[in-house]
Design an enzyme around this catalytic site. Structure first.
Site, PDB file in Angstrom:
ATOM      1  N   TYR A  19       0.817  -1.210   0.000  1.00  0.00           N
ATOM      2  CA  TYR A  19       0.000   0.000   0.000  1.00  0.00           C
ATOM      3  C   TYR A  19       0.854   1.264   0.000  1.00  0.00           C
ATOM      4  O   TYR A  19       0.636   2.190   0.775  1.00  0.00           O
ATOM      5  CB  TYR A  19      -1.003  -0.021   1.166  1.00  0.00           C
ATOM      6  N   TYR A 147     -12.703  -6.153   6.034  1.00  0.00           N
ATOM      7  CA  TYR A 147     -11.471  -6.335   5.251  1.00  0.00           C
ATOM      8  C   TYR A 147     -11.177  -7.827   5.157  1.00  0.00           C
ATOM      9  O   TYR A 147     -11.151  -8.515   6.175  1.00  0.00           O
ATOM     10  CB  TYR A 147     -10.273  -5.620   5.886  1.00  0.00           C
ATOM     11  N   ASP A 248     -14.314 -14.861   9.075  1.00  0.00           N
ATOM     12  CA  ASP A 248     -12.908 -14.595   8.781  1.00  0.00           C
ATOM     13  C   ASP A 248     -12.223 -14.192  10.088  1.00  0.00           C
ATOM     14  O   ASP A 248     -12.324 -13.049  10.519  1.00  0.00           O
ATOM     15  CB  ASP A 248     -12.813 -13.498   7.717  1.00  0.00           C
ATOM     16  N   LYS A 277      -2.615 -15.060   9.804  1.00  0.00           N
ATOM     17  CA  LYS A 277      -1.795 -14.122  10.583  1.00  0.00           C
ATOM     18  C   LYS A 277      -1.045 -14.771  11.756  1.00  0.00           C
ATOM     19  O   LYS A 277       0.061 -15.236  11.555  1.00  0.00           O
ATOM     20  CB  LYS A 277      -2.641 -12.925  10.995  1.00  0.00           C
TER      21      LYS A 277
HETATM   22  C1  LIG Z   1      -4.911  -9.657   6.899  1.00  0.00           C
HETATM   23  C2  LIG Z   1      -6.274 -10.173   6.682  1.00  0.00           C
HETATM   24  C3  LIG Z   1      -6.576 -10.947   5.543  1.00  0.00           C
HETATM   25  C4  LIG Z   1      -5.575 -11.206   4.439  1.00  0.00           C
HETATM   26  O1  LIG Z   1      -4.483 -11.947   4.873  1.00  0.00           O
HETATM   27  P1  LIG Z   1      -3.099 -11.905   4.025  1.00  0.00           P
HETATM   28  O2  LIG Z   1      -2.242 -12.926   4.712  1.00  0.00           O
HETATM   29  O3  LIG Z   1      -2.588 -10.506   4.154  1.00  0.00           O
HETATM   30  O4  LIG Z   1      -3.425 -12.270   2.630  1.00  0.00           O
HETATM   31  C5  LIG Z   1      -7.852 -11.445   5.425  1.00  0.00           C
HETATM   32  N1  LIG Z   1      -8.791 -11.206   6.365  1.00  0.00           N
HETATM   33  C6  LIG Z   1      -8.528 -10.505   7.474  1.00  0.00           C
HETATM   34  C7  LIG Z   1      -9.592 -10.308   8.503  1.00  0.00           C
HETATM   35  C8  LIG Z   1      -7.264  -9.938   7.668  1.00  0.00           C
HETATM   36  O5  LIG Z   1      -7.019  -9.210   8.769  1.00  0.00           O
END
Ligand SMILES: *Cc1c(COP(=O)(O)O)cnc(C)c1O
Length: 427
Positions: A19, A147, A248, A277
């Site tokens: 970014y 996100y 997610d 993550k």
């Molecule tokens: C960071 C994130 C993603 C994407 O993960 P990447 O490893 O950066 O591709 C998807 N969903 C959520 C909620 C996130 O915080």
């Protein structure tokens, strides 16, 4: 040893950062080493890390248990393809994930990043309905302020304004967006909170495969924490309308919000869950999408029977070993007490921000502290100001926030809080 200026000059000639402008003069700092909660820059300065490198390094950096797990595995096998082959680290990790996630989740697809796990989750939902003879159910409902990652499928369910959907018109799937979930985590429940979600489901369930959202905490899309009752009612609505629920948990997983998984605040289990993550404790890239036996059985039960996804580096043994070690370390620690202590300290120490003119809101949940400003921060000024104060934070837009490693000592956490209060007093 090349000097710091050399490294940054070399970077500026060819490296594109996340970014960032592809040709940029934005502030940039060169890291030499990372250990515990400290990043050491090439010029010798030490920064206390308030970001866990984007939620990942929950045990801090260079934890001996994680380093040992990866180097032991490296001696045996760094990688083999996962098509037709399997290995102990992947099987043990999938068994562990099934054991610690909500009960109905029984099957695990290992992916190489969070965005890919989201793609996989979406594909599982679509293939579930294709297998059921309902191929017209291929849209998704998401929520504003969400996100889900940067690949096209994940972007298409990310907030359309933050995700700049207008730039990519024609290349992005057109999904449906309900109002941002609410009310706030600790606000009184409001019975009409799901009004726009219920209306979308009412109108579109026949063409919708799944609802996707981040449970309890919306993260990169605005750092907002919402009421657990929202998830309970959403679960019931999805069931009533024959729509799958994808949660997610990529940012919230592994204790960050005070529960091992954020959906446990609500006692709700999804049909499909994304992890990432902190999965490897920040050691390597790895993510996962889990689904229920019902989803797996349905897809396996009719043509084409196979699930249409398979990354080259799927199930990488080094990453799986790191994840296993990280989960063992976490579950063997007093993470719940640590996260609660971080929450209490952030609540106390960020409270003075409320009195600042520039500040719109202060909120804390688990090991996440957020100060929302009235105006976007000037990163060119604010980023170096934090570094001057010896802390590493990465604000974006109107949000200055911290999600430190769980191992952080109270004195180091105070340095982060003081830096936030201090820098925001000057803007
Ligand atoms: C960071 C994130 C993603 C994407 O993960 P990447 O490893 O950066 O591709 C998807 N969903 C959520 C909620 C996130 O915080």
């Amino acid at each position: 040893m090349p000097s710091r200026d050399d490294l940054i000059a070399r970077d500026r000639r060819c490296v594109i950062h996340p970014y960032a402008a592809p040709i940029s003069t934005a502030p940039l700092f060169a890291v030499e080493r990372a250990e515990g909660v400290r990043l050491t820059l090439t010029d010798g300065r030490e920064l206390i890390d308030g970001t866990s490198s984007w939620w990942a390094a929950i045990h801090g950096y260079a934890h001996p248990a994680l380093t040992a797990a990866v180097s032991d595995q490296l001696g045996r096998m760094s990688h083999v393809m996962f098509g037709g082959l399997t290995h102990e680290p992947a099987v043990a990790l999938c068994e562990t994930l099934v054991a610690i996630t909500p009960e109905p989740l029984t099957r695990v697809f290992l992916a190489d990043s969070g965005s890919v796990a989201v793609e996989v989750a979406i594909k599982l939902a679509l293939q579930f309905f294709i297998a059921q003879g309902q191929p017209e159910k291929r849209r998704l409902i998401s929520v504003l302020g969400g996100y889900h990652g940067d690949t096209f499928g994940a972007m298409a369910v990310t907030d359309p304004v933050n995700g700049m959907h207008h730039l990519f018109r024609g290349a992005l799937a057109q999904h449906l967006f309900a109002a941002a979930p609410g009310p706030a985590f600790d606000a009184p429940w409001s019975p009409d909170a799901l009004g726009s979600m219920a209306a979308l489901l009412e109108q579109h369930a026949h063409e919708v495969a799944a609802v996707i959202l981040e449970p309890i905490a919306q993260n990169a899309g605005g750092m907002r924490f919402y009421h657990p009752q929202y998830l309970r009612e959403l679960r019931a609505l999805c069931d009533r309308h024959g729509v799958l629920l994808i949660l997610d948990e990529i940012a919230t997983n592994f204790g960050r919000t005070g529960e091992l998984f954020a959906c446990q605040h609500a006692g709700v289990a999804p049909d499909i869950m994304c992890l990432g993550k902190a999965l490897t404790g920040g050691t390597m890239t790895l993510a996962a999408a889990l689904c229920t036996e019902r989803v797996a059985e349905t897809i396996a039960g009719s043509e084409p029977r196979v699930f249409m996804h398979g990354p080259t580096f799927m199930g990488n043994p080094l990453a799986c070993s790191a994840a296993l070690a990280s989960i063992r370390l976490l579950l063997g620690s007093s993470w719940r007490a640590r996260v609660a202590a971080i929450e209490a300290q952030l609540l106390r120490e960020l409270a003075p921000c409320r009195a600042l003119d520039a500040v719109a809101d202060v909120r804390v949940l688990g090991a996440i502290g957020v100060v929302e400003l009235k105006q976007p921060v000037d990163m060119a000024r604010v980023q170096p100001a934090f570094v001057e104060r010896g802390v590493w934070l990465r604000p974006f837009g109107k949000l200055v926030y911290t999600m430190p490693p769980y191992i952080i000592e109270p004195a180091d956490l105070s340095r982060i809080s003081e830096a936030i209060v201090g820098v925001l007093s000057e803007v």
